[in-house]
Design a protein around this motif. Structure first.
Motif, PDB file in Angstrom:
ATOM      1  N   LEU A  18       0.725  -1.236   0.115  1.00  0.00           N
ATOM      2  CA  LEU A  18       0.076   0.083  -0.190  1.00  0.00           C
ATOM      3  C   LEU A  18       0.694   1.270   0.152  1.00  0.00           C
ATOM      4  N   GLY A  78      -4.949   5.067   0.013  1.00  0.00           N
ATOM      5  CA  GLY A  78      -5.106   4.398  -1.282  1.00  0.00           C
ATOM      6  C   GLY A  78      -6.314   4.554  -2.025  1.00  0.00           C
ATOM      7  N   SER A 101      -8.711   2.210   1.175  1.00  0.00           N
ATOM      8  CA  SER A 101      -7.690   1.370   1.990  1.00  0.00           C
ATOM      9  C   SER A 101      -6.911   2.497   2.460  1.00  0.00           C
ATOM     10  N   VAL A 164      -8.176  -2.249   5.050  1.00  0.00           N
ATOM     11  CA  VAL A 164      -8.536  -2.591   3.567  1.00  0.00           C
ATOM     12  C   VAL A 164     -10.026  -2.908   3.372  1.00  0.00           C
ATOM     13  N   GLN A 192      -9.302   1.890 -10.250  1.00  0.00           N
ATOM     14  CA  GLN A 192      -8.423   1.239  -9.050  1.00  0.00           C
ATOM     15  C   GLN A 192      -8.952   0.444  -8.043  1.00  0.00           C
ATOM     16  N   ASP A 195     -10.129  -2.676  -9.074  1.00  0.00           N
ATOM     17  CA  ASP A 195      -8.973  -3.490  -8.945  1.00  0.00           C
ATOM     18  C   ASP A 195      -8.470  -4.217  -7.604  1.00  0.00           C
ATOM     19  N   ASP A 196      -8.652  -3.316  -6.770  1.00  0.00           N
ATOM     20  CA  ASP A 196      -8.166  -3.445  -5.106  1.00  0.00           C
ATOM     21  C   ASP A 196      -9.403  -4.461  -4.853  1.00  0.00           C
TER      22      ASP A 196
END
Length: 211
Positions: A18, A78, A101, A164, A192, A195-196
């Protein structure tokens, strides 16, 4: 951060990933009875096996924070995005939320000497210039007088909290629906975060199969 076992991670590798992916951090301290916050690029100290951070601050931020005398908090954020309850399967929660996150790192900064500070500045520049078409590497001789206006820091991380939050508490269909909506063009597109979410889902599946 509010503790939630579903979203908490104690895995140092998750923390390292991260930080590496999100090196723009907020440095927070309490000095002379006041809270102080500054924003700087921060990298992992790859010369050590221990979890530690390297960065620099511009003068007089070092005095404003009272650096080197007390613990500081370094916050990394994040990718994040809004999640509508309309994306869940019928009958699920009706509460809107936010997927994100973040990691909070605590440690007492070590003030670097002139040469080590210059090393950090050179490394920071190289880290961000590496993806530029025509990179401008930092020449040490040119940078030396500029570096005198900065203070280099190495911050060993004494402890951290990592969160997270990627819809781990939702059913598989709702999770996929959220991913699909976050990938779709529109005001809430956050690829994004999608994706995470997939990474978090894969990690959960791997952990479950290992039990």
């Amino acid at each position: 951060m509010r503790h939630n076992p579903r979203h908490a991670s104690t895995d140092e590798q998750v923390v390292r990933e991260l930080i590496a992916a999100n090196p723009w951090a907020t440095l927070i301290s309490q000095n002379a009875g006041e809270l102080v916050a500054s924003h700087y690029p921060v990298l992992l100290d790859e010369s050590s096996d221990e979890l530690a951070l390297v960065t620099h601050v511009g003068k007089p931020d070092d005095r404003l924070h009272g650096l080197g005398t007390a613990e500081v908090l370094v916050v990394f954020q994040g990718p994040h995005g809004y999640v509508s309850p309309s994306w869940y399967v019928p009958g699920s929660s009706r509460a809107p939320t936010w997927n994100f996150s973040a990691v909070h790192c605590w440690g007492t900064p070590q003030i670097l000497d002139v040469e080590d500070n210059l090393d950090v500045l050179v490394r920071l520049t190289a880290h961000f210039e590496q993806h530029v078409d025509d990179p401008m590497w930092l020449d040490r001789e040119w940078a030396a007088p500029v570096a005198r206006g900065t203070v280099g820091l190495r911050i060993p991380v004494d402890r951290f909290t990592c969160k997270v939050k990627m819809s781990q508490d939702k059913d598989p269909v709702s999770v996929q629906n959220v991913i699909d909506h976050l990938r779709a063009p529109g005001p809430y597109q956050q690829t994004q975060v999608a994706d995470d979410m997939e990474i978090a889902r894969d990690r959960r599946s791997k952990d479950a199969s290992a039990e």
